[in-house]
Enzyme design. Structure first.
Site, PDB file in Angstrom:
ATOM      1  N   ASP B  11     -46.788 -25.812 -50.219  1.00 39.29           N
ATOM      2  CA  ASP B  11     -45.633 -24.919 -50.081  1.00 39.29           C
ATOM      3  C   ASP B  11     -44.927 -25.250 -48.776  1.00 39.29           C
ATOM      4  OD1 ASP B  11     -46.225 -23.696 -52.426  1.00 39.29           O
ATOM      5  OD2 ASP B  11     -47.152 -21.920 -51.537  1.00 39.29           O
ATOM      6  N   ASP B 130     -43.733 -20.004 -65.574  1.00 41.52           N
ATOM      7  CA  ASP B 130     -44.651 -18.944 -65.129  1.00 41.52           C
ATOM      8  C   ASP B 130     -44.852 -17.988 -66.293  1.00 41.52           C
ATOM      9  OD1 ASP B 130     -44.642 -20.094 -62.627  1.00 41.52           O
ATOM     10  OD2 ASP B 130     -43.133 -18.733 -61.802  1.00 41.52           O
TER      11      ASP B 130
END
Lengths: 194, 250
Positions: B11, B130
């Site tokens: 990230d 997702d």
């Protein structure tokens, strides 16, 4: 000087980065004089066979590539374009290798994407490379096996992972994305004596 | 034989790695390139950089970072986060990314998948999905899992493939962060429904979870973040384990 042939196919910067990491100077060029003067030439490519061949023909780069006498390395689409014909867009290619390029039958996931091992290695290109070393592939079309095949890979069926004829070398896999094994193969190419 | 891929996800916020700590021999765990190189040395098969930078202004630094990454690393890498248009994708691919990952923007505008695939080839387009298990099945969520769409997960994956996706990155929100294992059922269903590679994500906590997802589904790769960042499962140890369990691993 190493020259990477510039045309309408992607992946060129990655190859340049990889050659420079190995300590060689290189330029990306479509200039005829510059290409003819080069010590080694890399013909990379990610893209579609039909539009790539059209681009090369319109600029007479097909004839230029066929006239080269120094070591040339085709990568991925570069190898496919060095074959005689591709099913992708039913395209007549450069015809350096006596092989047809076909689409993988949909018997498994396509594209063939990821790390796979090489075998039946027979070229100085693979000095120091073991029979089961893995390299990175990403492709939906493959070159069939011929007498010019210098490495095989098995996915759905055995295909040419690398080919060689005279001064023309080619790999279906991406040496520039294949970590240490890829670097060794690229270095072997860059160190070929003319 | 084609190997199953192990993919650490990094990230990135304002050009720095977040959550990356605890590697004693790393000078700066916040430097995405140092961390990436460390993962490559450990045997990572591919890397995903997910930009979670909040502001558009700061996001412009992403292309610069991608250029630096491309110069330094020698395995394929994907860049995702905030890619909303063909222009955004171009900037990242021209900077040297091998693939871009699109998520909410693909749901909002499915033709974006086709646009990027036509320009750069299907192998460049990762559609990240997702999903959450609801009473009437697995559904797609967008905006970092905050907004339900009501779209059926398998149907969306099939549509993404038809529109030109080269790969699916499937994250189960039910499993993400739980360390209880990957979502086997939906990973199995999607990896059977499409003929492109599926990357399983969300829930890895133990080595056996990787074995399960590779044995019980057709997933081509498994992605994790925190267990690698925090050194809970070192990649070399994971790979030796999977090899012993007869999973094809590089």
């Amino acid at each position: 000087m190493i020259v990477i042939i510039k045309y309408n196919a992607g992946n060129i910067e990655s190859v340049k980065n990889a050659v420079e990491r190995l300590g060689f100077e290189c330029v990306v060029s479509d200039n005829k004089e510059e290409i003819l003067k080069a010590d080694k030439i890399i013909f990379p490519g990610v893209g579609e066979a039909g539009s790539a061949m059209k681009y090369l023909r319109e600029r007479k780069m097909d004839e230029l590539i066929l006239s080269l006498k120094q070591p040339v390395l085709g990568i991925c689409l570069g190898q496919q374009l060095m074959c005689k014909h591709s099913e992708e867009g039913d395209t007549a290619c450069l015809g350096i290798f006596d092989a047809s390029v076909k689409k993988f039958p949909p018997l498994d996931t396509v594209p063939h994407m990821g790390w796979n091992n090489l075998h039946a290695l027979k070229s100085p290109l693979f000095t120091g490379i073991g029979e089961n070393d893995d390299v990175y592939f990403v492709h939906s079309y493959y070159a069939e096996q011929t007498k010019e095949t210098i490495a095989l890979c098995d996915y759905i069926l055995p295909f040419s992972a690398a080919m060689q004829k005279d001064n023309f070398y080619a790999t279906q896999f991406h040496p520039e994305k294949s970590a240490g094994v890829g670097e060794k193969i690229l270095l072997n190419f860059l160190n070929i004596n003319r | 034989m084609l190997k199953k891929r192990i993919i650490p996800c990094l990230d990135i916020k304002d050009g720095r790695t977040v959550k990356g700590v605890n590697f004693i021999d790393i000078r700066d765990a916040g430097d995405p390139i140092e961390l990436a190189k460390r993962y490559i040395d450990e045997g990572a098969d591919e890397l995903v950089f997910l930009d979670i930078t909040a502001t558009i202004e700061k996001r412009k630094t992403l292309a610069e970072l991608v250029k630096r990454i491309a110069r330094e690393i020698n395995i394929p890498f994907t860049v995702g986060g905030g890619i909303n248009s063909l222009e955004d994708a171009k900037a990242v691919i021209h900077a040297g990314a091998d693939k871009v990952s699109i998520n909410s923007s693909a749901v909002k505008n499915p033709s974006l998948i086709t646009e990027i695939a036509n320009e750069f080839g299907a192998q460049c387009v990762v559609v990240a999905i997702d999903v959450k298990n609801e009473t009437d099945g697995w559904k797609v969520y967008v905006s970092g899992g905050k907004i339900p769409t009501g779209i059926d997960a398998v149907e969306w994956a099939v549509q993404a493939e038809e529109r030109g996706a080269g790969e699916i990155l499937l994250t189960s929100m039910n499993n993400d962060g739980t360390k209880s294992g990957f979502a086997i059922e939906i990973t199995d269903a999607i990896s059977k429904a499409v003929n492109i590679p599926v990357i399983a994500s969300g829930g890895a906590g133990e080595k056996v979870h990787f074995k399960e997802v590779f044995e019980q589904t057709k997933a081509s790769a498994a992605l994790a973040a925190s267990i690698f960042h925090f050194g809970e499962i070192p990649i070399p140890e994971l790979k030796i384990y999977l090899q012993q369990e007869n999973i094809p691993i590089r």
